[in-house]
Design a protein around this motif. Structure first.
Motif, PDB file in Angstrom:
ATOM      1  N   ASP A 172       0.639  -1.465  -0.807  1.00 43.76           N
ATOM      2  CA  ASP A 172       0.000   0.143  -0.066  1.00 43.76           C
ATOM      3  C   ASP A 172       0.689   1.152   0.360  1.00 43.76           C
ATOM      4  O   ASP A 172       0.613   2.234  -0.089  1.00 43.76           O
ATOM      5  CB  ASP A 172      -0.617  -0.056   1.337  1.00 43.76           C
ATOM      6  CG  ASP A 172      -0.378   0.104   2.436  1.00 43.76           C
ATOM      7  OD1 ASP A 172       0.949   0.177   2.180  1.00 43.76           O
ATOM      8  OD2 ASP A 172      -0.772  -0.620   3.687  1.00 43.76           O
ATOM      9  N   LEU A 173       1.773   1.086   0.106  1.00 42.73           N
ATOM     10  CA  LEU A 173       3.039   1.676  -0.568  1.00 42.73           C
ATOM     11  C   LEU A 173       3.028   3.336   1.260  1.00 42.73           C
ATOM     12  O   LEU A 173       4.078   4.131   1.072  1.00 42.73           O
ATOM     13  CB  LEU A 173       2.927   2.565  -0.971  1.00 42.73           C
ATOM     14  CG  LEU A 173       3.044   1.991  -2.942  1.00 42.73           C
ATOM     15  CD1 LEU A 173       2.749   3.125  -4.134  1.00 42.73           C
ATOM     16  CD2 LEU A 173       4.786   1.942  -2.412  1.00 42.73           C
ATOM     17  N   THR A 174       2.583   2.560   2.265  1.00 39.72           N
ATOM     18  CA  THR A 174       2.313   3.030   3.581  1.00 39.72           C
ATOM     19  C   THR A 174       4.386   3.154   4.185  1.00 39.72           C
ATOM     20  O   THR A 174       5.409   2.054   3.698  1.00 39.72           O
ATOM     21  CB  THR A 174       1.699   2.606   4.807  1.00 39.72           C
ATOM     22  OG1 THR A 174       2.002   1.144   4.778  1.00 39.72           O
ATOM     23  CG2 THR A 174       0.240   2.981   4.177  1.00 39.72           C
ATOM     24  N   ASP A 175       4.649   3.672   5.558  1.00 37.76           N
ATOM     25  CA  ASP A 175       5.460   3.801   6.190  1.00 37.76           C
ATOM     26  C   ASP A 175       5.858   1.874   6.460  1.00 37.76           C
ATOM     27  O   ASP A 175       7.578   1.740   6.347  1.00 37.76           O
ATOM     28  CB  ASP A 175       5.758   4.203   7.077  1.00 37.76           C
ATOM     29  CG  ASP A 175       6.231   5.910   6.947  1.00 37.76           C
ATOM     30  OD1 ASP A 175       6.482   6.561   5.716  1.00 37.76           O
ATOM     31  OD2 ASP A 175       5.696   6.975   7.309  1.00 37.76           O
ATOM     32  N   GLU A 176       5.577   1.096   6.628  1.00 40.23           N
ATOM     33  CA  GLU A 176       4.774   0.488   7.319  1.00 40.23           C
ATOM     34  C   GLU A 176       5.531  -0.960   5.465  1.00 40.23           C
ATOM     35  O   GLU A 176       6.001  -2.181   6.037  1.00 40.23           O
ATOM     36  CB  GLU A 176       3.813  -0.668   7.802  1.00 40.23           C
ATOM     37  CG  GLU A 176       3.310   0.053   8.746  1.00 40.23           C
ATOM     38  CD  GLU A 176       2.411   0.262   9.214  1.00 40.23           C
ATOM     39  OE1 GLU A 176       0.990  -0.007   7.730  1.00 40.23           O
ATOM     40  OE2 GLU A 176       1.655   0.515  10.764  1.00 40.23           O
ATOM     41  N   SER A 177       4.801  -0.489   4.421  1.00 40.64           N
ATOM     42  CA  SER A 177       5.416  -1.137   3.377  1.00 40.64           C
ATOM     43  C   SER A 177       6.836  -2.509   3.641  1.00 40.64           C
ATOM     44  O   SER A 177       6.685  -2.885   2.835  1.00 40.64           O
ATOM     45  CB  SER A 177       5.468  -1.013   2.408  1.00 40.64           C
ATOM     46  OG  SER A 177       4.285  -0.474   1.971  1.00 40.64           O
ATOM     47  N   GLU A 224       3.914   6.183  -7.888  1.00 41.30           N
ATOM     48  CA  GLU A 224       5.393   5.842  -8.543  1.00 41.30           C
ATOM     49  C   GLU A 224       6.355   6.112  -7.555  1.00 41.30           C
ATOM     50  O   GLU A 224       7.722   5.777  -7.718  1.00 41.30           O
ATOM     51  CB  GLU A 224       5.754   6.793  -9.932  1.00 41.30           C
ATOM     52  CG  GLU A 224       5.091   6.371 -11.102  1.00 41.30           C
ATOM     53  CD  GLU A 224       5.480   5.340 -11.771  1.00 41.30           C
ATOM     54  OE1 GLU A 224       6.157   4.991 -11.764  1.00 41.30           O
ATOM     55  OE2 GLU A 224       4.835   4.445 -12.476  1.00 41.30           O
ATOM     56  N   ASP A 225       6.487   7.521  -7.394  1.00 40.90           N
ATOM     57  CA  ASP A 225       7.748   8.129  -6.370  1.00 40.90           C
ATOM     58  C   ASP A 225       7.620   7.307  -4.844  1.00 40.90           C
ATOM     59  O   ASP A 225       9.137   6.728  -4.968  1.00 40.90           O
ATOM     60  CB  ASP A 225       7.355   9.723  -5.637  1.00 40.90           C
ATOM     61  CG  ASP A 225       7.279  10.708  -7.123  1.00 40.90           C
ATOM     62  OD1 ASP A 225       7.873  10.481  -7.587  1.00 40.90           O
ATOM     63  OD2 ASP A 225       6.642  11.580  -6.521  1.00 40.90           O
ATOM     64  N   LYS A 226       7.032   7.242  -4.713  1.00 33.76           N
ATOM     65  CA  LYS A 226       7.369   6.083  -3.531  1.00 33.76           C
ATOM     66  C   LYS A 226       7.689   4.215  -3.676  1.00 33.76           C
ATOM     67  O   LYS A 226       7.822   4.127  -3.188  1.00 33.76           O
ATOM     68  CB  LYS A 226       5.461   5.755  -3.054  1.00 33.76           C
ATOM     69  CG  LYS A 226       5.130   7.387  -1.870  1.00 33.76           C
ATOM     70  CD  LYS A 226       4.049   6.775  -1.042  1.00 33.76           C
ATOM     71  CE  LYS A 226       3.944   8.259  -0.386  1.00 33.76           C
ATOM     72  NZ  LYS A 226       2.323   8.125   0.639  1.00 33.76           N
ATOM     73  N   ILE A 270       2.253  -0.519 -11.132  1.00 31.51           N
ATOM     74  CA  ILE A 270       1.664   0.512 -10.426  1.00 31.51           C
ATOM     75  C   ILE A 270       0.397   0.263 -11.077  1.00 31.51           C
ATOM     76  O   ILE A 270       0.544   0.137 -13.030  1.00 31.51           O
ATOM     77  CB  ILE A 270       2.197   1.469 -10.454  1.00 31.51           C
ATOM     78  CG1 ILE A 270       3.075   1.411  -9.773  1.00 31.51           C
ATOM     79  CG2 ILE A 270       0.821   2.123  -9.598  1.00 31.51           C
ATOM     80  CD1 ILE A 270       3.660   2.790  -9.051  1.00 31.51           C
ATOM     81  N   THR A 271      -0.718  -0.245 -10.691  1.00 32.69           N
ATOM     82  CA  THR A 271      -1.778  -0.329 -11.288  1.00 32.69           C
ATOM     83  C   THR A 271      -3.519  -0.098 -11.109  1.00 32.69           C
ATOM     84  O   THR A 271      -3.147   0.438  -9.835  1.00 32.69           O
ATOM     85  CB  THR A 271      -2.804  -2.288 -11.548  1.00 32.69           C
ATOM     86  OG1 THR A 271      -3.322  -2.542 -12.864  1.00 32.69           O
ATOM     87  CG2 THR A 271      -2.520  -2.762 -10.615  1.00 32.69           C
TER      88      THR A 271
END
Length: 148
Positions: free
Chosen positions: A11-16, A67-69, A86-87
């Motif tokens: 999910d591209l959060t900090d926890e990823s 894309e950045d994350k 990424i979709t």
């Protein structure tokens, strides 16, 4: 059973990164190929149909942020066999589709500890599990007992 193709759904959060490190360890142990996937839930899909405004700019901003994350996350992963995608669409259905497309043996997702109504309604990791074409590993990313 050996895993040769592993989908890492983030999910591209900090926890990823915690989830990603587990997937990378499995890839390294099995010499598997890693496919990192992030699904941007379509605003039309999320709101059940027609949105009365042009959301193209918003969707483009969401994609650029993703894309950045994703780039930052990939830079932290220690494995040579990584691809990313990424979709956009329904999260669970897109993860299932990509898993089938990549002939995945395993999907790795993060599992957030839920309470109350969120627990009853389910979660993304639960949605990925049901209907998955392969094994699913849910990595616990936070423990509310440790936060007290």
């Amino acid at each position: 059973m050996l895993y040769k193709s592993i989908i890492l759904a983030v999910d591209l959060t900090d926890e990823s990164i915690k989830v990603a490190n587990k997937a990378v360890a499995l890839c390294n142990a099995f010499s598997a190929e890693l496919h990192v996937v992030h699904v941007i839930e379509s605003l039309n899909y999320a709101y059940g149909g027609d949105v009365p405004i042009d959301i193209t700019d918003i969707q483009n901003q969401l994609r650029q942020t993703a894309e950045d994350k994703m780039s930052l996350l990939l830079d932290q992963l220690d494995t040579p066999n990584k691809n990313y995608q990424i979709t956009q669409g329904g999260i669970e259905s897109e993860i299932h589709r990509i898993a089938e497309e990549k002939h995945a043996d395993l999907i790795v997702v993060g599992s957030h500890c839920k309470h109350g109504l969120a627990l009853l309604l389910g979660s993304t990791s639960n949605g990925v599990l049901h209907g998955s074409p392969c094994d699913v590993l849910a990595v616990k990313v936070n423990d509310p007992n440790k936060e007290k």
